[in-house]
Design a protein around this motif. Structure first.
Motif, PDB file in Angstrom:
ATOM      1  N   ARG A  65       0.833  -1.208   0.000  1.00  0.00           N
ATOM      2  CA  ARG A  65       0.000   0.000   0.000  1.00  0.00           C
ATOM      3  C   ARG A  65       0.868   1.258   0.000  1.00  0.00           C
ATOM      4  NH1 ARG A  65      -3.399   1.142   5.191  1.00  0.00           N
ATOM      5  NH2 ARG A  65      -1.348   1.863   5.794  1.00  0.00           N
ATOM      6  N   ALA A  68       2.471   1.761  -3.415  1.00  0.00           N
ATOM      7  CA  ALA A  68       1.492   2.311  -4.368  1.00  0.00           C
ATOM      8  C   ALA A  68       1.283   3.807  -4.136  1.00  0.00           C
ATOM      9  CB  ALA A  68       0.167   1.556  -4.260  1.00  0.00           C
ATOM     10  N   GLU A  71       4.530   5.607  -5.234  1.00  0.00           N
ATOM     11  CA  GLU A  71       4.647   5.477  -6.688  1.00  0.00           C
ATOM     12  C   GLU A  71       3.748   6.508  -7.367  1.00  0.00           C
ATOM     13  OE1 GLU A  71       4.605   1.838  -9.853  1.00  0.00           O
ATOM     14  OE2 GLU A  71       2.952   1.903  -8.404  1.00  0.00           O
ATOM     15  N   ARG A  72       2.517   6.640  -6.864  1.00  0.00           N
ATOM     16  CA  ARG A  72       1.577   7.617  -7.432  1.00  0.00           C
ATOM     17  C   ARG A  72       2.002   9.049  -7.104  1.00  0.00           C
ATOM     18  NH1 ARG A  72      -0.696  10.232 -10.590  1.00  0.00           N
ATOM     19  NH2 ARG A  72      -2.831  10.949 -10.436  1.00  0.00           N
TER      20      ARG A  72
END
Length: 172
Positions: A65, A68, A71-72
């Motif tokens: 999580r 992610a 990364e975003r």
């Protein structure tokens, strides 16, 4: 100069700076440079010249999580395992990285940060740890070889107990 002073007061009135910061900014504008220089402590030669923040290590509750999310947010890419056991990951940035792992009991904390220096091999790490301990004995510096990165670091504690790592700018 008037527009600069007006801008400072506008920032203060909007809550963009504290009263202390406003006074400091006004002093810089008004006091002669040599008066400010007299109050400044003389710069001493550092034990080692820090170049940049090499990385920050975070303890998270859910590694996938968190990856992610970062990364975003930043466009990080998945790097090498954060520990020899491979429980976490490093997230590469163009100049440094963020390390995330979930093994520590307390989540949502920064476990350490690393400052990049010009060069650090096993011999340099040992020499630097010895020099730090001779000048800052409470730091309890120790040299370390990182098997997961293949590089050497110096690890120490600051006066408040923060774990500080010194690593080579050209390593991980």
């Amino acid at each position: 100069m008037d527009s600069m002073i007006d801008s400072l007061f506008e920032q203060y009135e909007r809550g963009g700076m504290t009263r202390r910061h406003l006074v400091q900014a006004l002093a810089v504008l008004i006091l002669p440079e040599r008066a400010l220089a007299q109050d400044a402590a003389p710069a001493s030669t550092p034990i080692v010249r820090g170049l940049s923040v090499n990385h920050v290590a975070l303890t998270v509750s859910d590694v996938p999580r968190s990856f992610a999310f970062y990364e975003r947010l930043f466009g990080v890419t998945r790097g090498w395992p954060a520990t020899d056991a491979g429980t976490g990951i490093h997230m590469d940035l163009p100049d440094g990285y963020i390390s995330i792992d979930s093994v520590a009991a307390q989540k949502g904390v920064i476990t350490h940060f690393a400052v990049a220096v010009d060069h650090m091999d096993r011999v340099a790490a040992k020499r630097l740890a010895d020099k730090i301990n001779s000048e800052l004995p409470d730091a309890k510096a120790r040299d370390s070889y990182q098997a997961n990165t293949g590089g050497s670091t110096v690890n120490l504690r600051d006066p408040d107990g923060f774990f500080v790592q010194i690593a080579s700018k050209d390593g991980r």
